[in-house]
Write an enzyme that holds these catalytic residues in place. Structure first.
Site, PDB file in Angstrom:
ATOM      1  N   ARG A   1     -11.521   1.489  -8.247  1.00 34.95           N
ATOM      2  CA  ARG A   1     -10.827   2.253  -9.315  1.00 34.95           C
ATOM      3  C   ARG A   1     -11.888   2.541 -10.269  1.00 34.95           C
ATOM      4  O   ARG A   1     -12.104   3.662 -11.048  1.00 34.95           O
ATOM      5  CB  ARG A   1      -9.515   1.494  -9.874  1.00 34.95           C
ATOM      6  CG  ARG A   1      -8.527   1.832  -8.964  1.00 34.95           C
ATOM      7  CD  ARG A   1      -7.230   1.218  -9.438  1.00 34.95           C
ATOM      8  NE  ARG A   1      -6.012   1.669  -8.780  1.00 34.95           N
ATOM      9  CZ  ARG A   1      -4.937   0.747  -8.445  1.00 34.95           C
ATOM     10  NH1 ARG A   1      -4.897  -0.043  -9.410  1.00 34.95           N
ATOM     11  NH2 ARG A   1      -3.873   1.408  -7.928  1.00 34.95           N
TER      12      ARG A   1
ATOM     13  N   LYS B   1       9.645   0.724   3.418  1.00 37.11           N
ATOM     14  CA  LYS B   1      11.191   1.019   3.157  1.00 37.11           C
ATOM     15  C   LYS B   1      11.438   2.601   3.237  1.00 37.11           C
ATOM     16  O   LYS B   1      10.554   3.286   2.499  1.00 37.11           O
ATOM     17  CB  LYS B   1      11.739   0.799   1.735  1.00 37.11           C
ATOM     18  CG  LYS B   1      11.733  -0.942   1.815  1.00 37.11           C
ATOM     19  CD  LYS B   1      12.384  -1.290   0.561  1.00 37.11           C
ATOM     20  CE  LYS B   1      11.866  -2.640   0.048  1.00 37.11           C
ATOM     21  NZ  LYS B   1      12.136  -2.480  -1.647  1.00 37.11           N
TER      22      LYS B   1
ATOM     23  N   GLY C   1      -0.912   3.386  -1.593  1.00 30.83           N
ATOM     24  CA  GLY C   1      -1.632   2.171  -1.881  1.00 30.83           C
ATOM     25  C   GLY C   1      -2.082   1.816  -0.531  1.00 30.83           C
ATOM     26  O   GLY C   1      -3.413   1.355  -0.350  1.00 30.83           O
TER      27      GLY C   1
ATOM     28  N   GLY D   1       2.534   5.989  -6.210  1.00 30.27           N
ATOM     29  CA  GLY D   1       3.556   6.900  -6.648  1.00 30.27           C
ATOM     30  C   GLY D   1       3.328   8.036  -7.223  1.00 30.27           C
ATOM     31  O   GLY D   1       4.038   8.966  -6.909  1.00 30.27           O
TER      32      GLY D   1
HETATM   33  P1  ADP Z   1       1.931   2.854   0.863  1.00 30.80           P
HETATM   34  O1  ADP Z   1       1.642   1.689   0.001  1.00 30.80           O
HETATM   35  O2  ADP Z   1       0.880   3.465   1.682  1.00 30.80           O
HETATM   36  O3  ADP Z   1       2.790   3.776   0.399  1.00 30.80           O
HETATM   37  P2  ADP Z   1       4.416   0.956   1.850  1.00 30.80           P
HETATM   38  O4  ADP Z   1       3.904   0.275   0.412  1.00 30.80           O
HETATM   39  O5  ADP Z   1       5.335   2.008   1.822  1.00 30.80           O
HETATM   40  O6  ADP Z   1       2.864   2.102   1.974  1.00 30.80           O
HETATM   41  O7  ADP Z   1       4.439   0.026   2.992  1.00 30.80           O
HETATM   42  C1  ADP Z   1       3.224  -0.885   3.423  1.00 30.80           C
HETATM   43  C2  ADP Z   1       3.745  -2.095   3.947  1.00 30.80           C
HETATM   44  O8  ADP Z   1       4.661  -1.735   5.149  1.00 30.80           O
HETATM   45  C3  ADP Z   1       2.640  -2.930   4.645  1.00 30.80           C
HETATM   46  O9  ADP Z   1       2.599  -3.963   3.775  1.00 30.80           O
HETATM   47  C4  ADP Z   1       3.121  -3.096   6.039  1.00 30.80           C
HETATM   48  O10 ADP Z   1       2.795  -4.375   6.306  1.00 30.80           O
HETATM   49  C5  ADP Z   1       4.749  -2.881   5.925  1.00 30.80           C
HETATM   50  N1  ADP Z   1       5.043  -2.466   7.187  1.00 30.80           N
HETATM   51  C6  ADP Z   1       4.612  -1.483   8.030  1.00 30.80           C
HETATM   52  N2  ADP Z   1       5.343  -1.643   9.214  1.00 30.80           N
HETATM   53  C7  ADP Z   1       6.405  -2.384   9.053  1.00 30.80           C
HETATM   54  C8  ADP Z   1       7.336  -2.994  10.010  1.00 30.80           C
HETATM   55  N3  ADP Z   1       7.485  -2.569  11.231  1.00 30.80           N
HETATM   56  N4  ADP Z   1       8.070  -4.117   9.685  1.00 30.80           N
HETATM   57  C9  ADP Z   1       7.938  -4.706   8.375  1.00 30.80           C
HETATM   58  N5  ADP Z   1       6.677  -4.266   7.491  1.00 30.80           N
HETATM   59  C10 ADP Z   1       6.133  -3.313   7.767  1.00 30.80           C
HETATM   60 MG    MG Z   2       2.596   0.157  -0.905  1.00 31.98          MG
END
Ligand code: ADP
Ligand code: MG
Length: 394
Positions: free
Chosen positions: A37, A200, A351, A374
């Protein structure tokens, strides 16, 4: 509505207040653990130094509960900045007040000052006008180069710029984010494919909903896939399902059908009895009771890659599995490679998704990796980001 760029401002000899995002992770000894960053803001900071501006940087760091907390001082990113620029950087022990004003007024052309954490004051999160006004006394011009916080209404992001009339602008990082993300909203080339994963469904409802009206296909992986599979009546064993969102996944599947958008779900999985049981990982088409889906399987990864290679516009948010653990990283790695290889216009946001691209050494191989988690999602939803709105000139 237009947003001016920092290179359109007359900055020589002027005190320029720059909102940056130096919200860096710190080590146990309080050193910057990842300087991405800080590096991201360098083009704007160098531009200002070279033009003879007096640069005053402000940022939040962590969640200090609106009061002074030595664990969240901006000293660490300030000294990292000094190291990267190879010039001395001055640091204040407060972002407003007499001391900060004195240091700001004493700056000479080309100097750089880093203010203490804006979140040491309740006025920052509270978007207080009086707090913003006190910050405004430090500078003559305002620049926002903190894309990752543009979706927030915080005082230094959304209120402070309103004190600067025609003397406000976007820094190079924000300008680039705007340009690259806009490429996904305005007349994208087809086929346009979005890949969504991560933890999620509930985090991503808005963006799924809005992507459905724009894309040709949505490829789904990560834990989110299990809520969708559950909605289709597929057995997902002990995989992470958001039971209260199954109805919503159903609704999104129906909406996709009516819009003629393909929602593609995994047809095989890497499973294990728990996230810790890496040695027991294996790939299967059907998930047995007690097993958890922790990555998309190899056939799914192959299938997604083929779609990605054939696309002309691509957006990706959310890893395909628990990529932090090698046994469950293959799916995310295959998709990341396909993004790197695809000739299409490719943007990665989020992230953890950005961290995955960096981990695989592929961040430089896509059209753009957004620095905003976000913020990039809200932008993709078509929402007006308060930090950008506050920069607009009519
Ligand atoms: P981003 O930050 O890119 O938006 P998220 O925060 O939504 O992504 O999700 C990332 C997290 O989701 C990671 O820590 C990863 O370990 C978890 N994850 C991905 N697939 C699974 C799964 N099948 N079961 C549990 N956790 C998962
Ligand atoms: Mg995340």
């Amino acid at each position: 509505m237009v947003i001016r760029s920092v290179d359109e401002l007359e900055v020589a000899g002027r005190r320029v207040l720059v909102r940056v995002d130096f919200n860096t992770p710190l080590t146990a000894d309080g050193e910057v653990a990842d300087d991405t960053r800080v590096r991201a803001a360098l083009p704007t900071i160098r531009h200002l130094i070279e033009r003879g501006a007096r640069t005053i940087l402000m940022t939040h760091l962590g969640r200090p509960n609106s009061q002074r907390d030595p664990r969240y001082t901006t000293e660490a990113p300030a000294s990292k900045l000094a190291e990267l620029l190879n010039v001395p950087v001055i640091h204040t022990d407060d972002c407003i007040g007499w001391g900060a004003r004195k240091l700001a007024m004493d700056l000479t052309d080309g100097d750089v000052l880093v203010l203490e954490n804006t979140r040491f004051h309740p006025g920052e999160k509270g978007a207080e006008r009086t707090f913003a006004e006190r910050l405004s006394e430090l500078g003559e011009l305002y620049v926002n180069d903190a894309f990752g916080t543009c979706h927030r209404g915080d005082a230094s992001v959304a209120v402070l710029p309103t004190f600067f009339g025609g003397r406000r602008a976007a820094g190079f990082l924000v300008a680039r984010e705007l340009k690259m993300l806009s490429g996904l909203l305005d007349g994208p080339k087809r086929p346009y494919i979005a890949v969504l994963g991560g933890a999620k469904v509930s985090d991503k409802i808005g963006v799924i909903d809005s992507l459905l009206t724009r894309v040709d296909a949505l490829l789904i992986g990560g834990a989110m896939a299990y809520t969708f599979l559950a909605a289709q009546g597929t057995d997902v064993g002990a995989s992470r399902v958001e039971a209260d969102k199954v109805w919503l996944a159903k609704k999104l599947l129906d909406k996709a059908k009516s819009l003629n958008v393909d929602i593609v779900l995994p047809l095989d999985h890497v499973v294990a009895p728990s996230i810790e049981a890496e040695s027991e990982a294996c790939s299967v088409a059907d998930i047995e009771p007690g097993m958890m889906g922790l990555d998309i399987g190899p056939r799914t990864a192959e299938r997604y890659s083929a779609r990605i290679m054939a696309a002309r516009t691509l957006f990706w948010n959310g890893p395909m599995g628990v990529f932090e653990r090698p046994a469950f990283a293959a799916g995310t790695r295959t998709v990341a490679n396909a993004f790197a290889e695809s000739p299409g216009y490719s943007v990665v946001g989020g992230g953890d998704s950005a961290a995955a691209m960096a981990l695989f050494g592929l961040a430089g191989r896509v059209s753009h990796v957004s620095t905003g988690g976000g913020a990039s999602l809200e932008f993709m939803e078509g929402k007006v980001l308060p930090g950008l709105k506050a920069l607009e000139e009519d």
